[in-house]
Design an enzyme around this catalytic site. Structure first.
Site, PDB file in Angstrom:
ATOM      1  N   VAL A 114       9.368 -11.874  -1.931  1.00  0.00           N
ATOM      2  CA  VAL A 114      10.371 -12.107  -2.939  1.00  0.00           C
ATOM      3  C   VAL A 114      10.063 -11.274  -4.149  1.00  0.00           C
ATOM      4  CG1 VAL A 114      11.613 -13.667  -4.606  1.00  0.00           C
ATOM      5  CG2 VAL A 114      11.203 -14.177  -2.162  1.00  0.00           C
ATOM      6  N   GLU A 138      14.616  -7.562   2.464  1.00  0.00           N
ATOM      7  CA  GLU A 138      14.447  -8.785   3.205  1.00  0.00           C
ATOM      8  C   GLU A 138      13.367  -9.109   2.314  1.00  0.00           C
ATOM      9  OE1 GLU A 138      12.392 -10.737   6.974  1.00  0.00           O
ATOM     10  OE2 GLU A 138      13.643  -8.967   7.457  1.00  0.00           O
ATOM     11  N   GLY A 167       9.280  -7.891   2.939  1.00  0.00           N
ATOM     12  CA  GLY A 167       8.049  -8.380   2.179  1.00  0.00           C
ATOM     13  C   GLY A 167       8.478  -9.678   1.435  1.00  0.00           C
ATOM     14  N   GLY A 203       7.493  -8.785  -4.887  1.00  0.00           N
ATOM     15  CA  GLY A 203       7.563  -7.427  -4.635  1.00  0.00           C
ATOM     16  C   GLY A 203       8.800  -6.665  -4.373  1.00  0.00           C
ATOM     17  N   CYS A 260       8.847 -14.110   9.791  1.00  0.00           N
ATOM     18  CA  CYS A 260       9.787 -14.463   8.825  1.00  0.00           C
ATOM     19  C   CYS A 260      10.844 -15.185   9.029  1.00  0.00           C
ATOM     20  CB  CYS A 260      10.639 -12.884   8.366  1.00  0.00           C
ATOM     21  SG  CYS A 260      11.217 -12.093   9.661  1.00  0.00           S
TER      22      CYS A 260
END
Length: 509
Positions: free
Chosen positions: A223, A245, A221, A225, A282
């Protein structure tokens, strides 16, 4: 913690479709984790684990039509993309079943006593055991491959760890359907359905990472969170591994010689990669170093033509759409930033792709343009025009860790002439996967794959894709001087399970 309804939302309209569940209370999170903990013993037998994973793949395939329809209704990613992602997910489950059958992941090493060594070696027998219950935080952009039945879940189950999944709010109905399929597959093999738990809600996610019976966590998700959960995992009375990640720019460096050789092809390829899936991958290339001059101009023309012809698309939810529109507007408003194709709002519910350009000198040192070095989720990239090798190197030196880094070389450079080897060496510290003359979108499920990178790309050195992802959920144990009768079957001299191992220094397969 008050329970609230969980709704399925149509991203094409922003309207609620149906109530799926309610957010889990602290008591419900506790009950779900304890049910997963009680299911641990049923995963001890590797044969049962492998069979469970294969059956899960079969049941997901059998429910394909229903699952793809539900996924498309909640994500607007389209049946073609989602059908392929489901196939990838089933392949991944079967791949981990094969890994479980093979047994090499246990890393069995046996040393018999050796009094002649300095110091003397006692009887030592080493292998790996599962950590325990794993918390999995689903990703928004991969509702199959990085969610309830995704890589974190598949690798954890393969390691012998039950999972509790925190469903992503963008696809709660699909999450419920997939969890039900996995539980059905588990029961077919005598495994309690609690082996795959599912909870909804932000507060439930916090309760989950803090639960004393949770032994590790996997996250994909943002940075913000991910860092909050990472810090919570570290702040526990007993800290746990957190494999997160968080974010990635995925820089691309295009050499002058490569641009001169094939500017049009590189521009078109970049457009296809940055707009794929409406820029919601991503590994989308978010920052591109392209040479100034005629060759770079030709590349930008090709990129402009291709992006201008790309359709507007729907992002996964309206919050992401709002963040994208605000993010590109803030970046485009910086001094000396140009927008050859302006990204932003499309229709009421869509966004239009585009890209920004800026001179490398603006990013070579800390300053007002630092925002361009942060990921912007959606169909946009930043093209940084550099005048020479020194400028390009200065920008690269300022980049954070990434999942991928790409270099486009000319034919001669790719053959080892010029700065090809040097550029590869410069990119290697930046990322976990370094590409030459390709595009990063697309992460193959393969034994040699590595999907991770220096922080903030990931919070650990492990991968979340490929066979070695199983290593995240295991820890080594050594038995010293244990009588043969007390040893687990994996560590007995006669190797009754037929495992690959290193026996007194010799590799046995």
């Amino acid at each position: 913690m008050a329970a609230a309804p969980v709704w399925s939302v149509d991203p094409r309209t922003g309207k609620q479709r149906e109530q799926v569940a309610v957010e889990a209370t602290a008591q419900e999170v506790d009950a779900t984790v304890r049910a997963a903990q009680e299911a641990r013993g049923a995963l001890t037998d590797r044969t049962v684990r492998a069979a469970f994973l294969r059956t899960a793949a079969e049941r997901l395939e059998a429910a394909k039509d229903q699952l793809v329809e539900a996924a498309d209704a909640e994500t607007a990613l389209g049946p073609v993309r989602l059908t392929g992602e489901l196939a990838r997910t089933c392949y991944q489950l079967r791949t981990f079943a094969d890994i479980v059958d093979e047994g090499a992941f246990l890393d069995v090493v046996i040393n018999h006593p050796d009094d002649t060594a300095t110091p003397p070696i006692p009887d030592l027998r080493r292998y790996k055991v599962p950590l325990g219950v794993v918390a999995v935080y689903s990703a928004s952009n991969f509702p199959f491959a990085f969610s309830v039945a995704g890589g974190d879940t598949a690798s954890a189950l393969a390691a012998g760890c039950p999972v509790v999944v925190k469903a992503h709010p963008d696809h709660p109905a699909l999450s419920e359907l997939v969890a039900k399929v996995l539980r059905t597959a588990a029961v077919e093999h005598g495994i309690p359905e609690g082996v795959v738990g599912l909870v909804h809600g932000f507060e439930a996610g916090i309760e989950l990472i803090r639960h004393p019976l949770v032994s590790a966590a996997g996250f994909t998700g943002s940075v913000r969170g991910g860092r909050a959960l990472f810090d919570a995992a570290a702040a526990r009375p007993v800290p746990i591994p957190f494999h997160g990640e968080l974010g990635s720019l995925n820089p691309v460096l295009i050499t002058q010689a490569a641009a001169a050789e094939r500017a049009e092809a590189i521009g078109a390829g970049l457009a296809g990669s940055m707009t794929l899936g409406v820029g919601q991958f991503c590994v989308k290339p978010g920052l591109v170093l392209a040479p100034a001059g005629d060759a770079g101009d030709q590349l930008l023309k090709s990129l402009t033509d291709a992006v201008s012809n790309a359709d507007a698309g729907v992002l996964l939810d309206h919050r992401m759409r709002d963040n994208f529109i605000a993010g590109v507007a803030e970046r485009a408003g910086l001094p000396d930033v140009e927008s050859p194709v302006t990204p932003g709002a499309g229709s009421e519910h869509t966004v239009s792709p585009g890209f920004l350009t800026v001179a490398a000198e603006k990013l070579a040192a800390e300053g007002a343009h630092d925002l361009l070095l942060e990921e912007c989720f959606g169909p946009v990239t930043v093209v940084v025009r550099y005048e020479g090798e020194a400028e390009a190197k200065a920008v690269l030196s300022r980049l954070p860790g990434n999942l991928t880094a790409t270099v486009h070389l000319s034919s001669e450079e790719a053959a080892g002439q010029g700065r090809g080897p040097e550029l590869l060496a410069e990119l290697t510290p930046l990322a976990g996967r370094v590409l030459v003359n390709g595009w990063p979108t697309g992460v193959a499920v393969a034994p040699a794959q590595h999907h991770g990178g220096p922080y903030p790309a990931t919070t650990s050195t492990s991968t979340s894709v490929g066979g070695t992802a199983i290593e995240r959920w295991l820890r080594p144990v050594v038995y010293q001087g244990a009588p043969e009768a007390l040893l687990p079957a994996e560590l007995k001299d006669d190797n009754p399970l037929g495992l690959p191992r290193r026996f007194n220094g010799r590799l046995e397969r």
